[in-house]
Design a protein around this motif. Sequence first.
Motif, PDB file in Angstrom:
ATOM      1  N   THR A 197      32.016 -32.557  95.004  1.00 62.04           N
ATOM      2  CA  THR A 197      32.479 -31.227  95.423  1.00 62.04           C
ATOM      3  C   THR A 197      31.453 -30.564  96.326  1.00 62.04           C
ATOM      4  O   THR A 197      31.780 -30.073  97.415  1.00 62.04           O
ATOM      5  CB  THR A 197      32.726 -30.332  94.176  1.00 62.04           C
ATOM      6  OG1 THR A 197      33.753 -30.929  93.393  1.00 62.04           O
ATOM      7  CG2 THR A 197      33.129 -28.929  94.561  1.00 62.04           C
ATOM      8  N   ALA A 207      31.589 -29.752 100.248  1.00 62.50           N
ATOM      9  CA  ALA A 207      31.416 -28.356 100.672  1.00 62.50           C
ATOM     10  C   ALA A 207      30.350 -28.282 101.764  1.00 62.50           C
ATOM     11  O   ALA A 207      30.516 -27.580 102.760  1.00 62.50           O
ATOM     12  CB  ALA A 207      31.018 -27.499  99.480  1.00 62.50           C
ATOM     13  N   TRP A 208      29.287 -29.033 101.588  1.00 66.16           N
ATOM     14  CA  TRP A 208      28.195 -29.047 102.583  1.00 66.16           C
ATOM     15  C   TRP A 208      28.690 -29.591 103.918  1.00 66.16           C
ATOM     16  O   TRP A 208      28.395 -29.049 104.977  1.00 66.16           O
ATOM     17  CB  TRP A 208      27.040 -29.888 102.045  1.00 66.16           C
ATOM     18  CG  TRP A 208      25.919 -30.107 103.013  1.00 66.16           C
ATOM     19  CD1 TRP A 208      25.543 -31.269 103.578  1.00 66.16           C
ATOM     20  CD2 TRP A 208      25.021 -29.113 103.528  1.00 66.16           C
ATOM     21  NE1 TRP A 208      24.474 -31.075 104.416  1.00 66.16           N
ATOM     22  CE2 TRP A 208      24.135 -29.765 104.408  1.00 66.16           C
ATOM     23  CE3 TRP A 208      24.891 -27.739 103.346  1.00 66.16           C
ATOM     24  CZ2 TRP A 208      23.131 -29.094 105.094  1.00 66.16           C
ATOM     25  CZ3 TRP A 208      23.887 -27.067 104.030  1.00 66.16           C
ATOM     26  CH2 TRP A 208      23.023 -27.737 104.877  1.00 66.16           C
ATOM     27  N   ILE A 233      31.053 -26.994 105.531  1.00 67.29           N
ATOM     28  CA  ILE A 233      30.618 -25.592 105.513  1.00 67.29           C
ATOM     29  C   ILE A 233      30.884 -24.906 106.865  1.00 67.29           C
ATOM     30  O   ILE A 233      31.158 -23.711 106.923  1.00 67.29           O
ATOM     31  CB  ILE A 233      29.127 -25.480 105.080  1.00 67.29           C
ATOM     32  CG1 ILE A 233      28.799 -24.077 104.553  1.00 67.29           C
ATOM     33  CG2 ILE A 233      28.160 -25.860 106.202  1.00 67.29           C
ATOM     34  CD1 ILE A 233      29.184 -23.848 103.153  1.00 67.29           C
ATOM     35  N   PHE A 235      34.286 -23.338 107.029  1.00 66.27           N
ATOM     36  CA  PHE A 235      34.602 -22.215 106.143  1.00 66.27           C
ATOM     37  C   PHE A 235      34.741 -20.931 106.955  1.00 66.27           C
ATOM     38  O   PHE A 235      33.896 -20.574 107.762  1.00 66.27           O
ATOM     39  CB  PHE A 235      33.502 -22.043 105.080  1.00 66.27           C
ATOM     40  CG  PHE A 235      33.679 -20.817 104.244  1.00 66.27           C
ATOM     41  CD1 PHE A 235      34.682 -20.762 103.289  1.00 66.27           C
ATOM     42  CD2 PHE A 235      32.883 -19.701 104.424  1.00 66.27           C
ATOM     43  CE1 PHE A 235      34.878 -19.608 102.532  1.00 66.27           C
ATOM     44  CE2 PHE A 235      33.071 -18.553 103.669  1.00 66.27           C
ATOM     45  CZ  PHE A 235      34.061 -18.508 102.721  1.00 66.27           C
ATOM     46  N   TRP A 239      37.512 -21.039  97.860  1.00 63.84           N
ATOM     47  CA  TRP A 239      37.309 -22.230  98.692  1.00 63.84           C
ATOM     48  C   TRP A 239      36.656 -23.340  97.865  1.00 63.84           C
ATOM     49  O   TRP A 239      37.093 -24.496  97.891  1.00 63.84           O
ATOM     50  CB  TRP A 239      36.432 -21.844  99.886  1.00 63.84           C
ATOM     51  CG  TRP A 239      36.225 -22.924 100.904  1.00 63.84           C
ATOM     52  CD1 TRP A 239      37.159 -23.467 101.734  1.00 63.84           C
ATOM     53  CD2 TRP A 239      34.993 -23.583 101.206  1.00 63.84           C
ATOM     54  NE1 TRP A 239      36.577 -24.415 102.543  1.00 63.84           N
ATOM     55  CE2 TRP A 239      35.252 -24.506 102.242  1.00 63.84           C
ATOM     56  CE3 TRP A 239      33.691 -23.482 100.724  1.00 63.84           C
ATOM     57  CZ2 TRP A 239      34.265 -25.322 102.801  1.00 63.84           C
ATOM     58  CZ3 TRP A 239      32.701 -24.294 101.285  1.00 63.84           C
ATOM     59  CH2 TRP A 239      32.995 -25.202 102.304  1.00 63.84           C
ATOM     60  N   LEU A 240      35.624 -22.985  97.110  1.00 60.05           N
ATOM     61  CA  LEU A 240      34.930 -23.984  96.287  1.00 60.05           C
ATOM     62  C   LEU A 240      35.813 -24.497  95.144  1.00 60.05           C
ATOM     63  O   LEU A 240      35.799 -25.682  94.819  1.00 60.05           O
ATOM     64  CB  LEU A 240      33.635 -23.392  95.712  1.00 60.05           C
ATOM     65  CG  LEU A 240      32.516 -23.176  96.732  1.00 60.05           C
ATOM     66  CD1 LEU A 240      31.386 -22.351  96.128  1.00 60.05           C
ATOM     67  CD2 LEU A 240      31.970 -24.515  97.227  1.00 60.05           C
ATOM     68  N   ILE A 276      38.158 -27.139  96.516  1.00 57.73           N
ATOM     69  CA  ILE A 276      37.510 -28.449  96.688  1.00 57.73           C
ATOM     70  C   ILE A 276      37.306 -29.115  95.329  1.00 57.73           C
ATOM     71  O   ILE A 276      37.600 -30.301  95.149  1.00 57.73           O
ATOM     72  CB  ILE A 276      36.156 -28.307  97.432  1.00 57.73           C
ATOM     73  CG1 ILE A 276      36.360 -27.713  98.819  1.00 57.73           C
ATOM     74  CG2 ILE A 276      35.470 -29.677  97.558  1.00 57.73           C
ATOM     75  CD1 ILE A 276      35.074 -27.408  99.567  1.00 57.73           C
TER      76      ILE A 276
END
Lengths: 181, 137
Positions: free
Chosen positions: A54, A58-59, A62, A65, A74-75, A78
Amino acid sequence: MGFADQDKEIIELLRKDANRGFRLLVESYSKRLYWHIRRLVILHEDADDALQNTFINAWKKIGEFRNESALYTWLYTIATNESLTLINKRKRYSAVSIDEIGNYLANSVEGSTWFDGDEAQIKLQNAILQLPEKQRIVFNLRYFDEMPYEEMSKVLNTSEGALKASYHHAVKKIEEILGLI
Amino acid sequence: MKDIADKSPFKVPENYFEEVNKKIIASTAEKVNETKPEGIYRRLKPFLAVAATVAVLILLSYTALKIFKPASITGKIPEISLQEFSDTYLNDIDILTLEEGASAIASFDGVYDVSDADIIDYLIVENIDLNDIYEIL
């Protein structure tokens, strides 16, 4: 500090210094996301994998976003997708039916090294595991994470009305299974 | 039902969150470092790939044309003079050998000299009755 303020601080820091911003994001969200994932995949080892994936995703994303949705939703989106991917992988590669997966997960609750619930909690978790997949996610997000329907609607890309109905049915089913009604 | 869920039923290993946070931050930092040093080869890589593909296609097309194109398609047979033909193609041929062969063929009239006595001897050796020959004739 509320979620919104915390998110604002993380986003500002991400803009100034991506590494420091991401560090704050991980420290702020790892516990919450872990428990969300763990309730879906049950086993600690699976939850650990899904949590790391996750944050790595996300990284990577990013830059995509946008402030249109909260960092928090958003997180969660994911993390939910990672959990579902992991559950589906397990279904595909273990070559067993969905019912068998339910039984496997139900047994894992009691058999897992990292499970420490009393009898009532085991019953509740086993009841939740008998819900259909989507209903289980809705129930967990509402019941344990206390996520507002508006946010949940963004995470699951489903209308608020459908989510409310789904949660209502989930509660009824669980109460029936637990013999509360 | 709410009372039941107040306590999380799941356990995690000791210091799990501190450890996993470190692991995640370290793995994403590695990915940043991996992508940072972008050398000239890395930047040119897509262009080199396209150039190599084009070169291979050209080579393949050329080879295919050479192999499969029929002679008539070329439309022209190169014109050369008799002298050029002789110089180019007949140089390696031994003319003397050629002439000897040619004279041998020219002198052969198709029938060797065979006397009547030879024929009669042959018929006797082969045990052929002369009356049979008369009947056939």
